[in-house]
Design an enzyme around this catalytic site. Sequence first.
Site, PDB file in Angstrom:
ATOM      1  N   ASP A  46       0.839  -1.196   0.000  1.00 26.26           N
ATOM      2  CA  ASP A  46       0.000   0.000   0.000  1.00 26.26           C
ATOM      3  C   ASP A  46       0.875   1.247   0.000  1.00 26.26           C
ATOM      4  O   ASP A  46       1.659   1.466   0.933  1.00 26.26           O
ATOM      5  CB  ASP A  46      -0.920   0.014   1.228  1.00 26.26           C
ATOM      6  CG  ASP A  46      -1.864   1.201   1.178  1.00 26.26           C
ATOM      7  OD1 ASP A  46      -2.867   1.120   0.440  1.00 26.26           O
ATOM      8  OD2 ASP A  46      -1.592   2.209   1.856  1.00 26.26           O
ATOM      9  N   TYR A  51       3.095  10.162   0.499  1.00 28.60           N
ATOM     10  CA  TYR A  51       4.070   9.603   1.443  1.00 28.60           C
ATOM     11  C   TYR A  51       5.495   9.995   1.075  1.00 28.60           C
ATOM     12  O   TYR A  51       6.404   9.857   1.893  1.00 28.60           O
ATOM     13  CB  TYR A  51       3.962   8.072   1.501  1.00 28.60           C
ATOM     14  CG  TYR A  51       2.627   7.528   1.947  1.00 28.60           C
ATOM     15  CD1 TYR A  51       1.668   8.341   2.552  1.00 28.60           C
ATOM     16  CD2 TYR A  51       2.313   6.189   1.752  1.00 28.60           C
ATOM     17  CE1 TYR A  51       0.436   7.831   2.937  1.00 28.60           C
ATOM     18  CE2 TYR A  51       1.082   5.668   2.146  1.00 28.60           C
ATOM     19  CZ  TYR A  51       0.151   6.491   2.731  1.00 28.60           C
ATOM     20  OH  TYR A  51      -1.068   5.982   3.114  1.00 28.60           O
ATOM     21  N   LYS A  79      -2.393   6.180  -4.246  1.00 25.53           N
ATOM     22  CA  LYS A  79      -3.497   7.110  -4.003  1.00 25.53           C
ATOM     23  C   LYS A  79      -3.230   8.480  -4.607  1.00 25.53           C
ATOM     24  O   LYS A  79      -2.110   8.993  -4.564  1.00 25.53           O
ATOM     25  CB  LYS A  79      -3.715   7.262  -2.483  1.00 25.53           C
ATOM     26  CG  LYS A  79      -3.847   5.928  -1.762  1.00 25.53           C
ATOM     27  CD  LYS A  79      -4.015   6.092  -0.269  1.00 25.53           C
ATOM     28  CE  LYS A  79      -3.773   4.778   0.449  1.00 25.53           C
ATOM     29  NZ  LYS A  79      -2.343   4.448   0.572  1.00 25.53           N
ATOM     30  N   HIS A 112      -7.340   9.688  -2.197  1.00 22.07           N
ATOM     31  CA  HIS A 112      -6.802   9.553  -0.841  1.00 22.07           C
ATOM     32  C   HIS A 112      -7.725  10.142   0.229  1.00 22.07           C
ATOM     33  O   HIS A 112      -7.925   9.544   1.281  1.00 22.07           O
ATOM     34  CB  HIS A 112      -5.425  10.221  -0.775  1.00 22.07           C
ATOM     35  CG  HIS A 112      -4.559   9.713   0.323  1.00 22.07           C
ATOM     36  ND1 HIS A 112      -3.184   9.661   0.239  1.00 22.07           N
ATOM     37  CD2 HIS A 112      -4.855   9.216   1.550  1.00 22.07           C
ATOM     38  CE1 HIS A 112      -2.685   9.154   1.355  1.00 22.07           C
ATOM     39  NE2 HIS A 112      -3.679   8.893   2.167  1.00 22.07           N
TER      40      HIS A 112
END
Length: 326
Positions: A46, A51, A79, A112
């Site tokens: 994931d 990030y 995402k 997201h």
Amino acid sequence: MSHGKTLTLNNGTTIPQIGLGTWLSKPHEVENAVVWAVEAGYRHLDCAYVYENQDEVGAALKKVVPSIVKREELFITSKLWNDAHQPAEVEKQLDITLAQLGTPYLDLYLIHWPVAFQPGRGLYPLRAGNDKEADLDTETSLVDTWRAMLKLRETGKVRAVGVSNFTVAHLEAIIKATGERPAANQVEAHPLLPQDDLVEYCKNENIHLTAYSPLGNNLQGKTKLVDYPEVKEVADRLGATTAQVLVAWGVYRGYSVIPKSVQKDRVLSNFKQIELSQEDYEKISAIGKNNRVRFNIPITFSPLTWSINLFDEEVEKAAEFSVKTH
């Protein structure tokens, strides 16, 4: 070892029930974690644009594909971030993600958050005259973004599209407007936030649920789920770790779970599944009675808050904006 169980999405593809989360993984840590995970048997990874570590995930993938696993044997999720909700931006950001990960396609691509930021000014555009608040795009609706996501399926770059952090109301809005159900909804879910109504709704609508933060998190400085005596008691009796018990709690409920760690022993142990009896499941569930905690609420984020009411939590009542659903 994991039991290797997979669940089926509404487009017919399968998703491994246990995955590796990469949120809050510091630079230079996630590459090793992904390699260890794939070597240990994880096949569900994931990721997310925000990030800022997808290039490291990509470096790890180069080390394990095809020497350890074929790309088609992996299930990779990423995402769309808030700054690319505008329909013209959606595929552009997907292309960046694919380049970072070094893969020609994603198995699952999610919106997201049900929140749009102003585009073209970085991940966290600042509101004019306020350096502590994100600059929201209050014109682009969830339906606008969802329609753009649906078109991605025609490109061959994504196998399935879905959402993350959506409530029942958010889901109802995009389904009503398009007739298309998301393949998945990834949400915070753990014994302190079981989200029973959302779980039931997604089950009835054939929308797969993935639980992030299945171990809770420590962003609010509250007691960690792994430190609750009830969790420790079950873990000790089963000869398991507290994290394994919390992962098993989510598995018992029938959805996929993505514990995150960058420590090798925890990456490996989180994948060693145990099974809870109904009695143990109920004992763990009971710690959330009259003790409800949602850890991830954007209006409480620091150093940059989002003044938007997403979940109708008490702390969100003072938000300036609500979600634009259509």
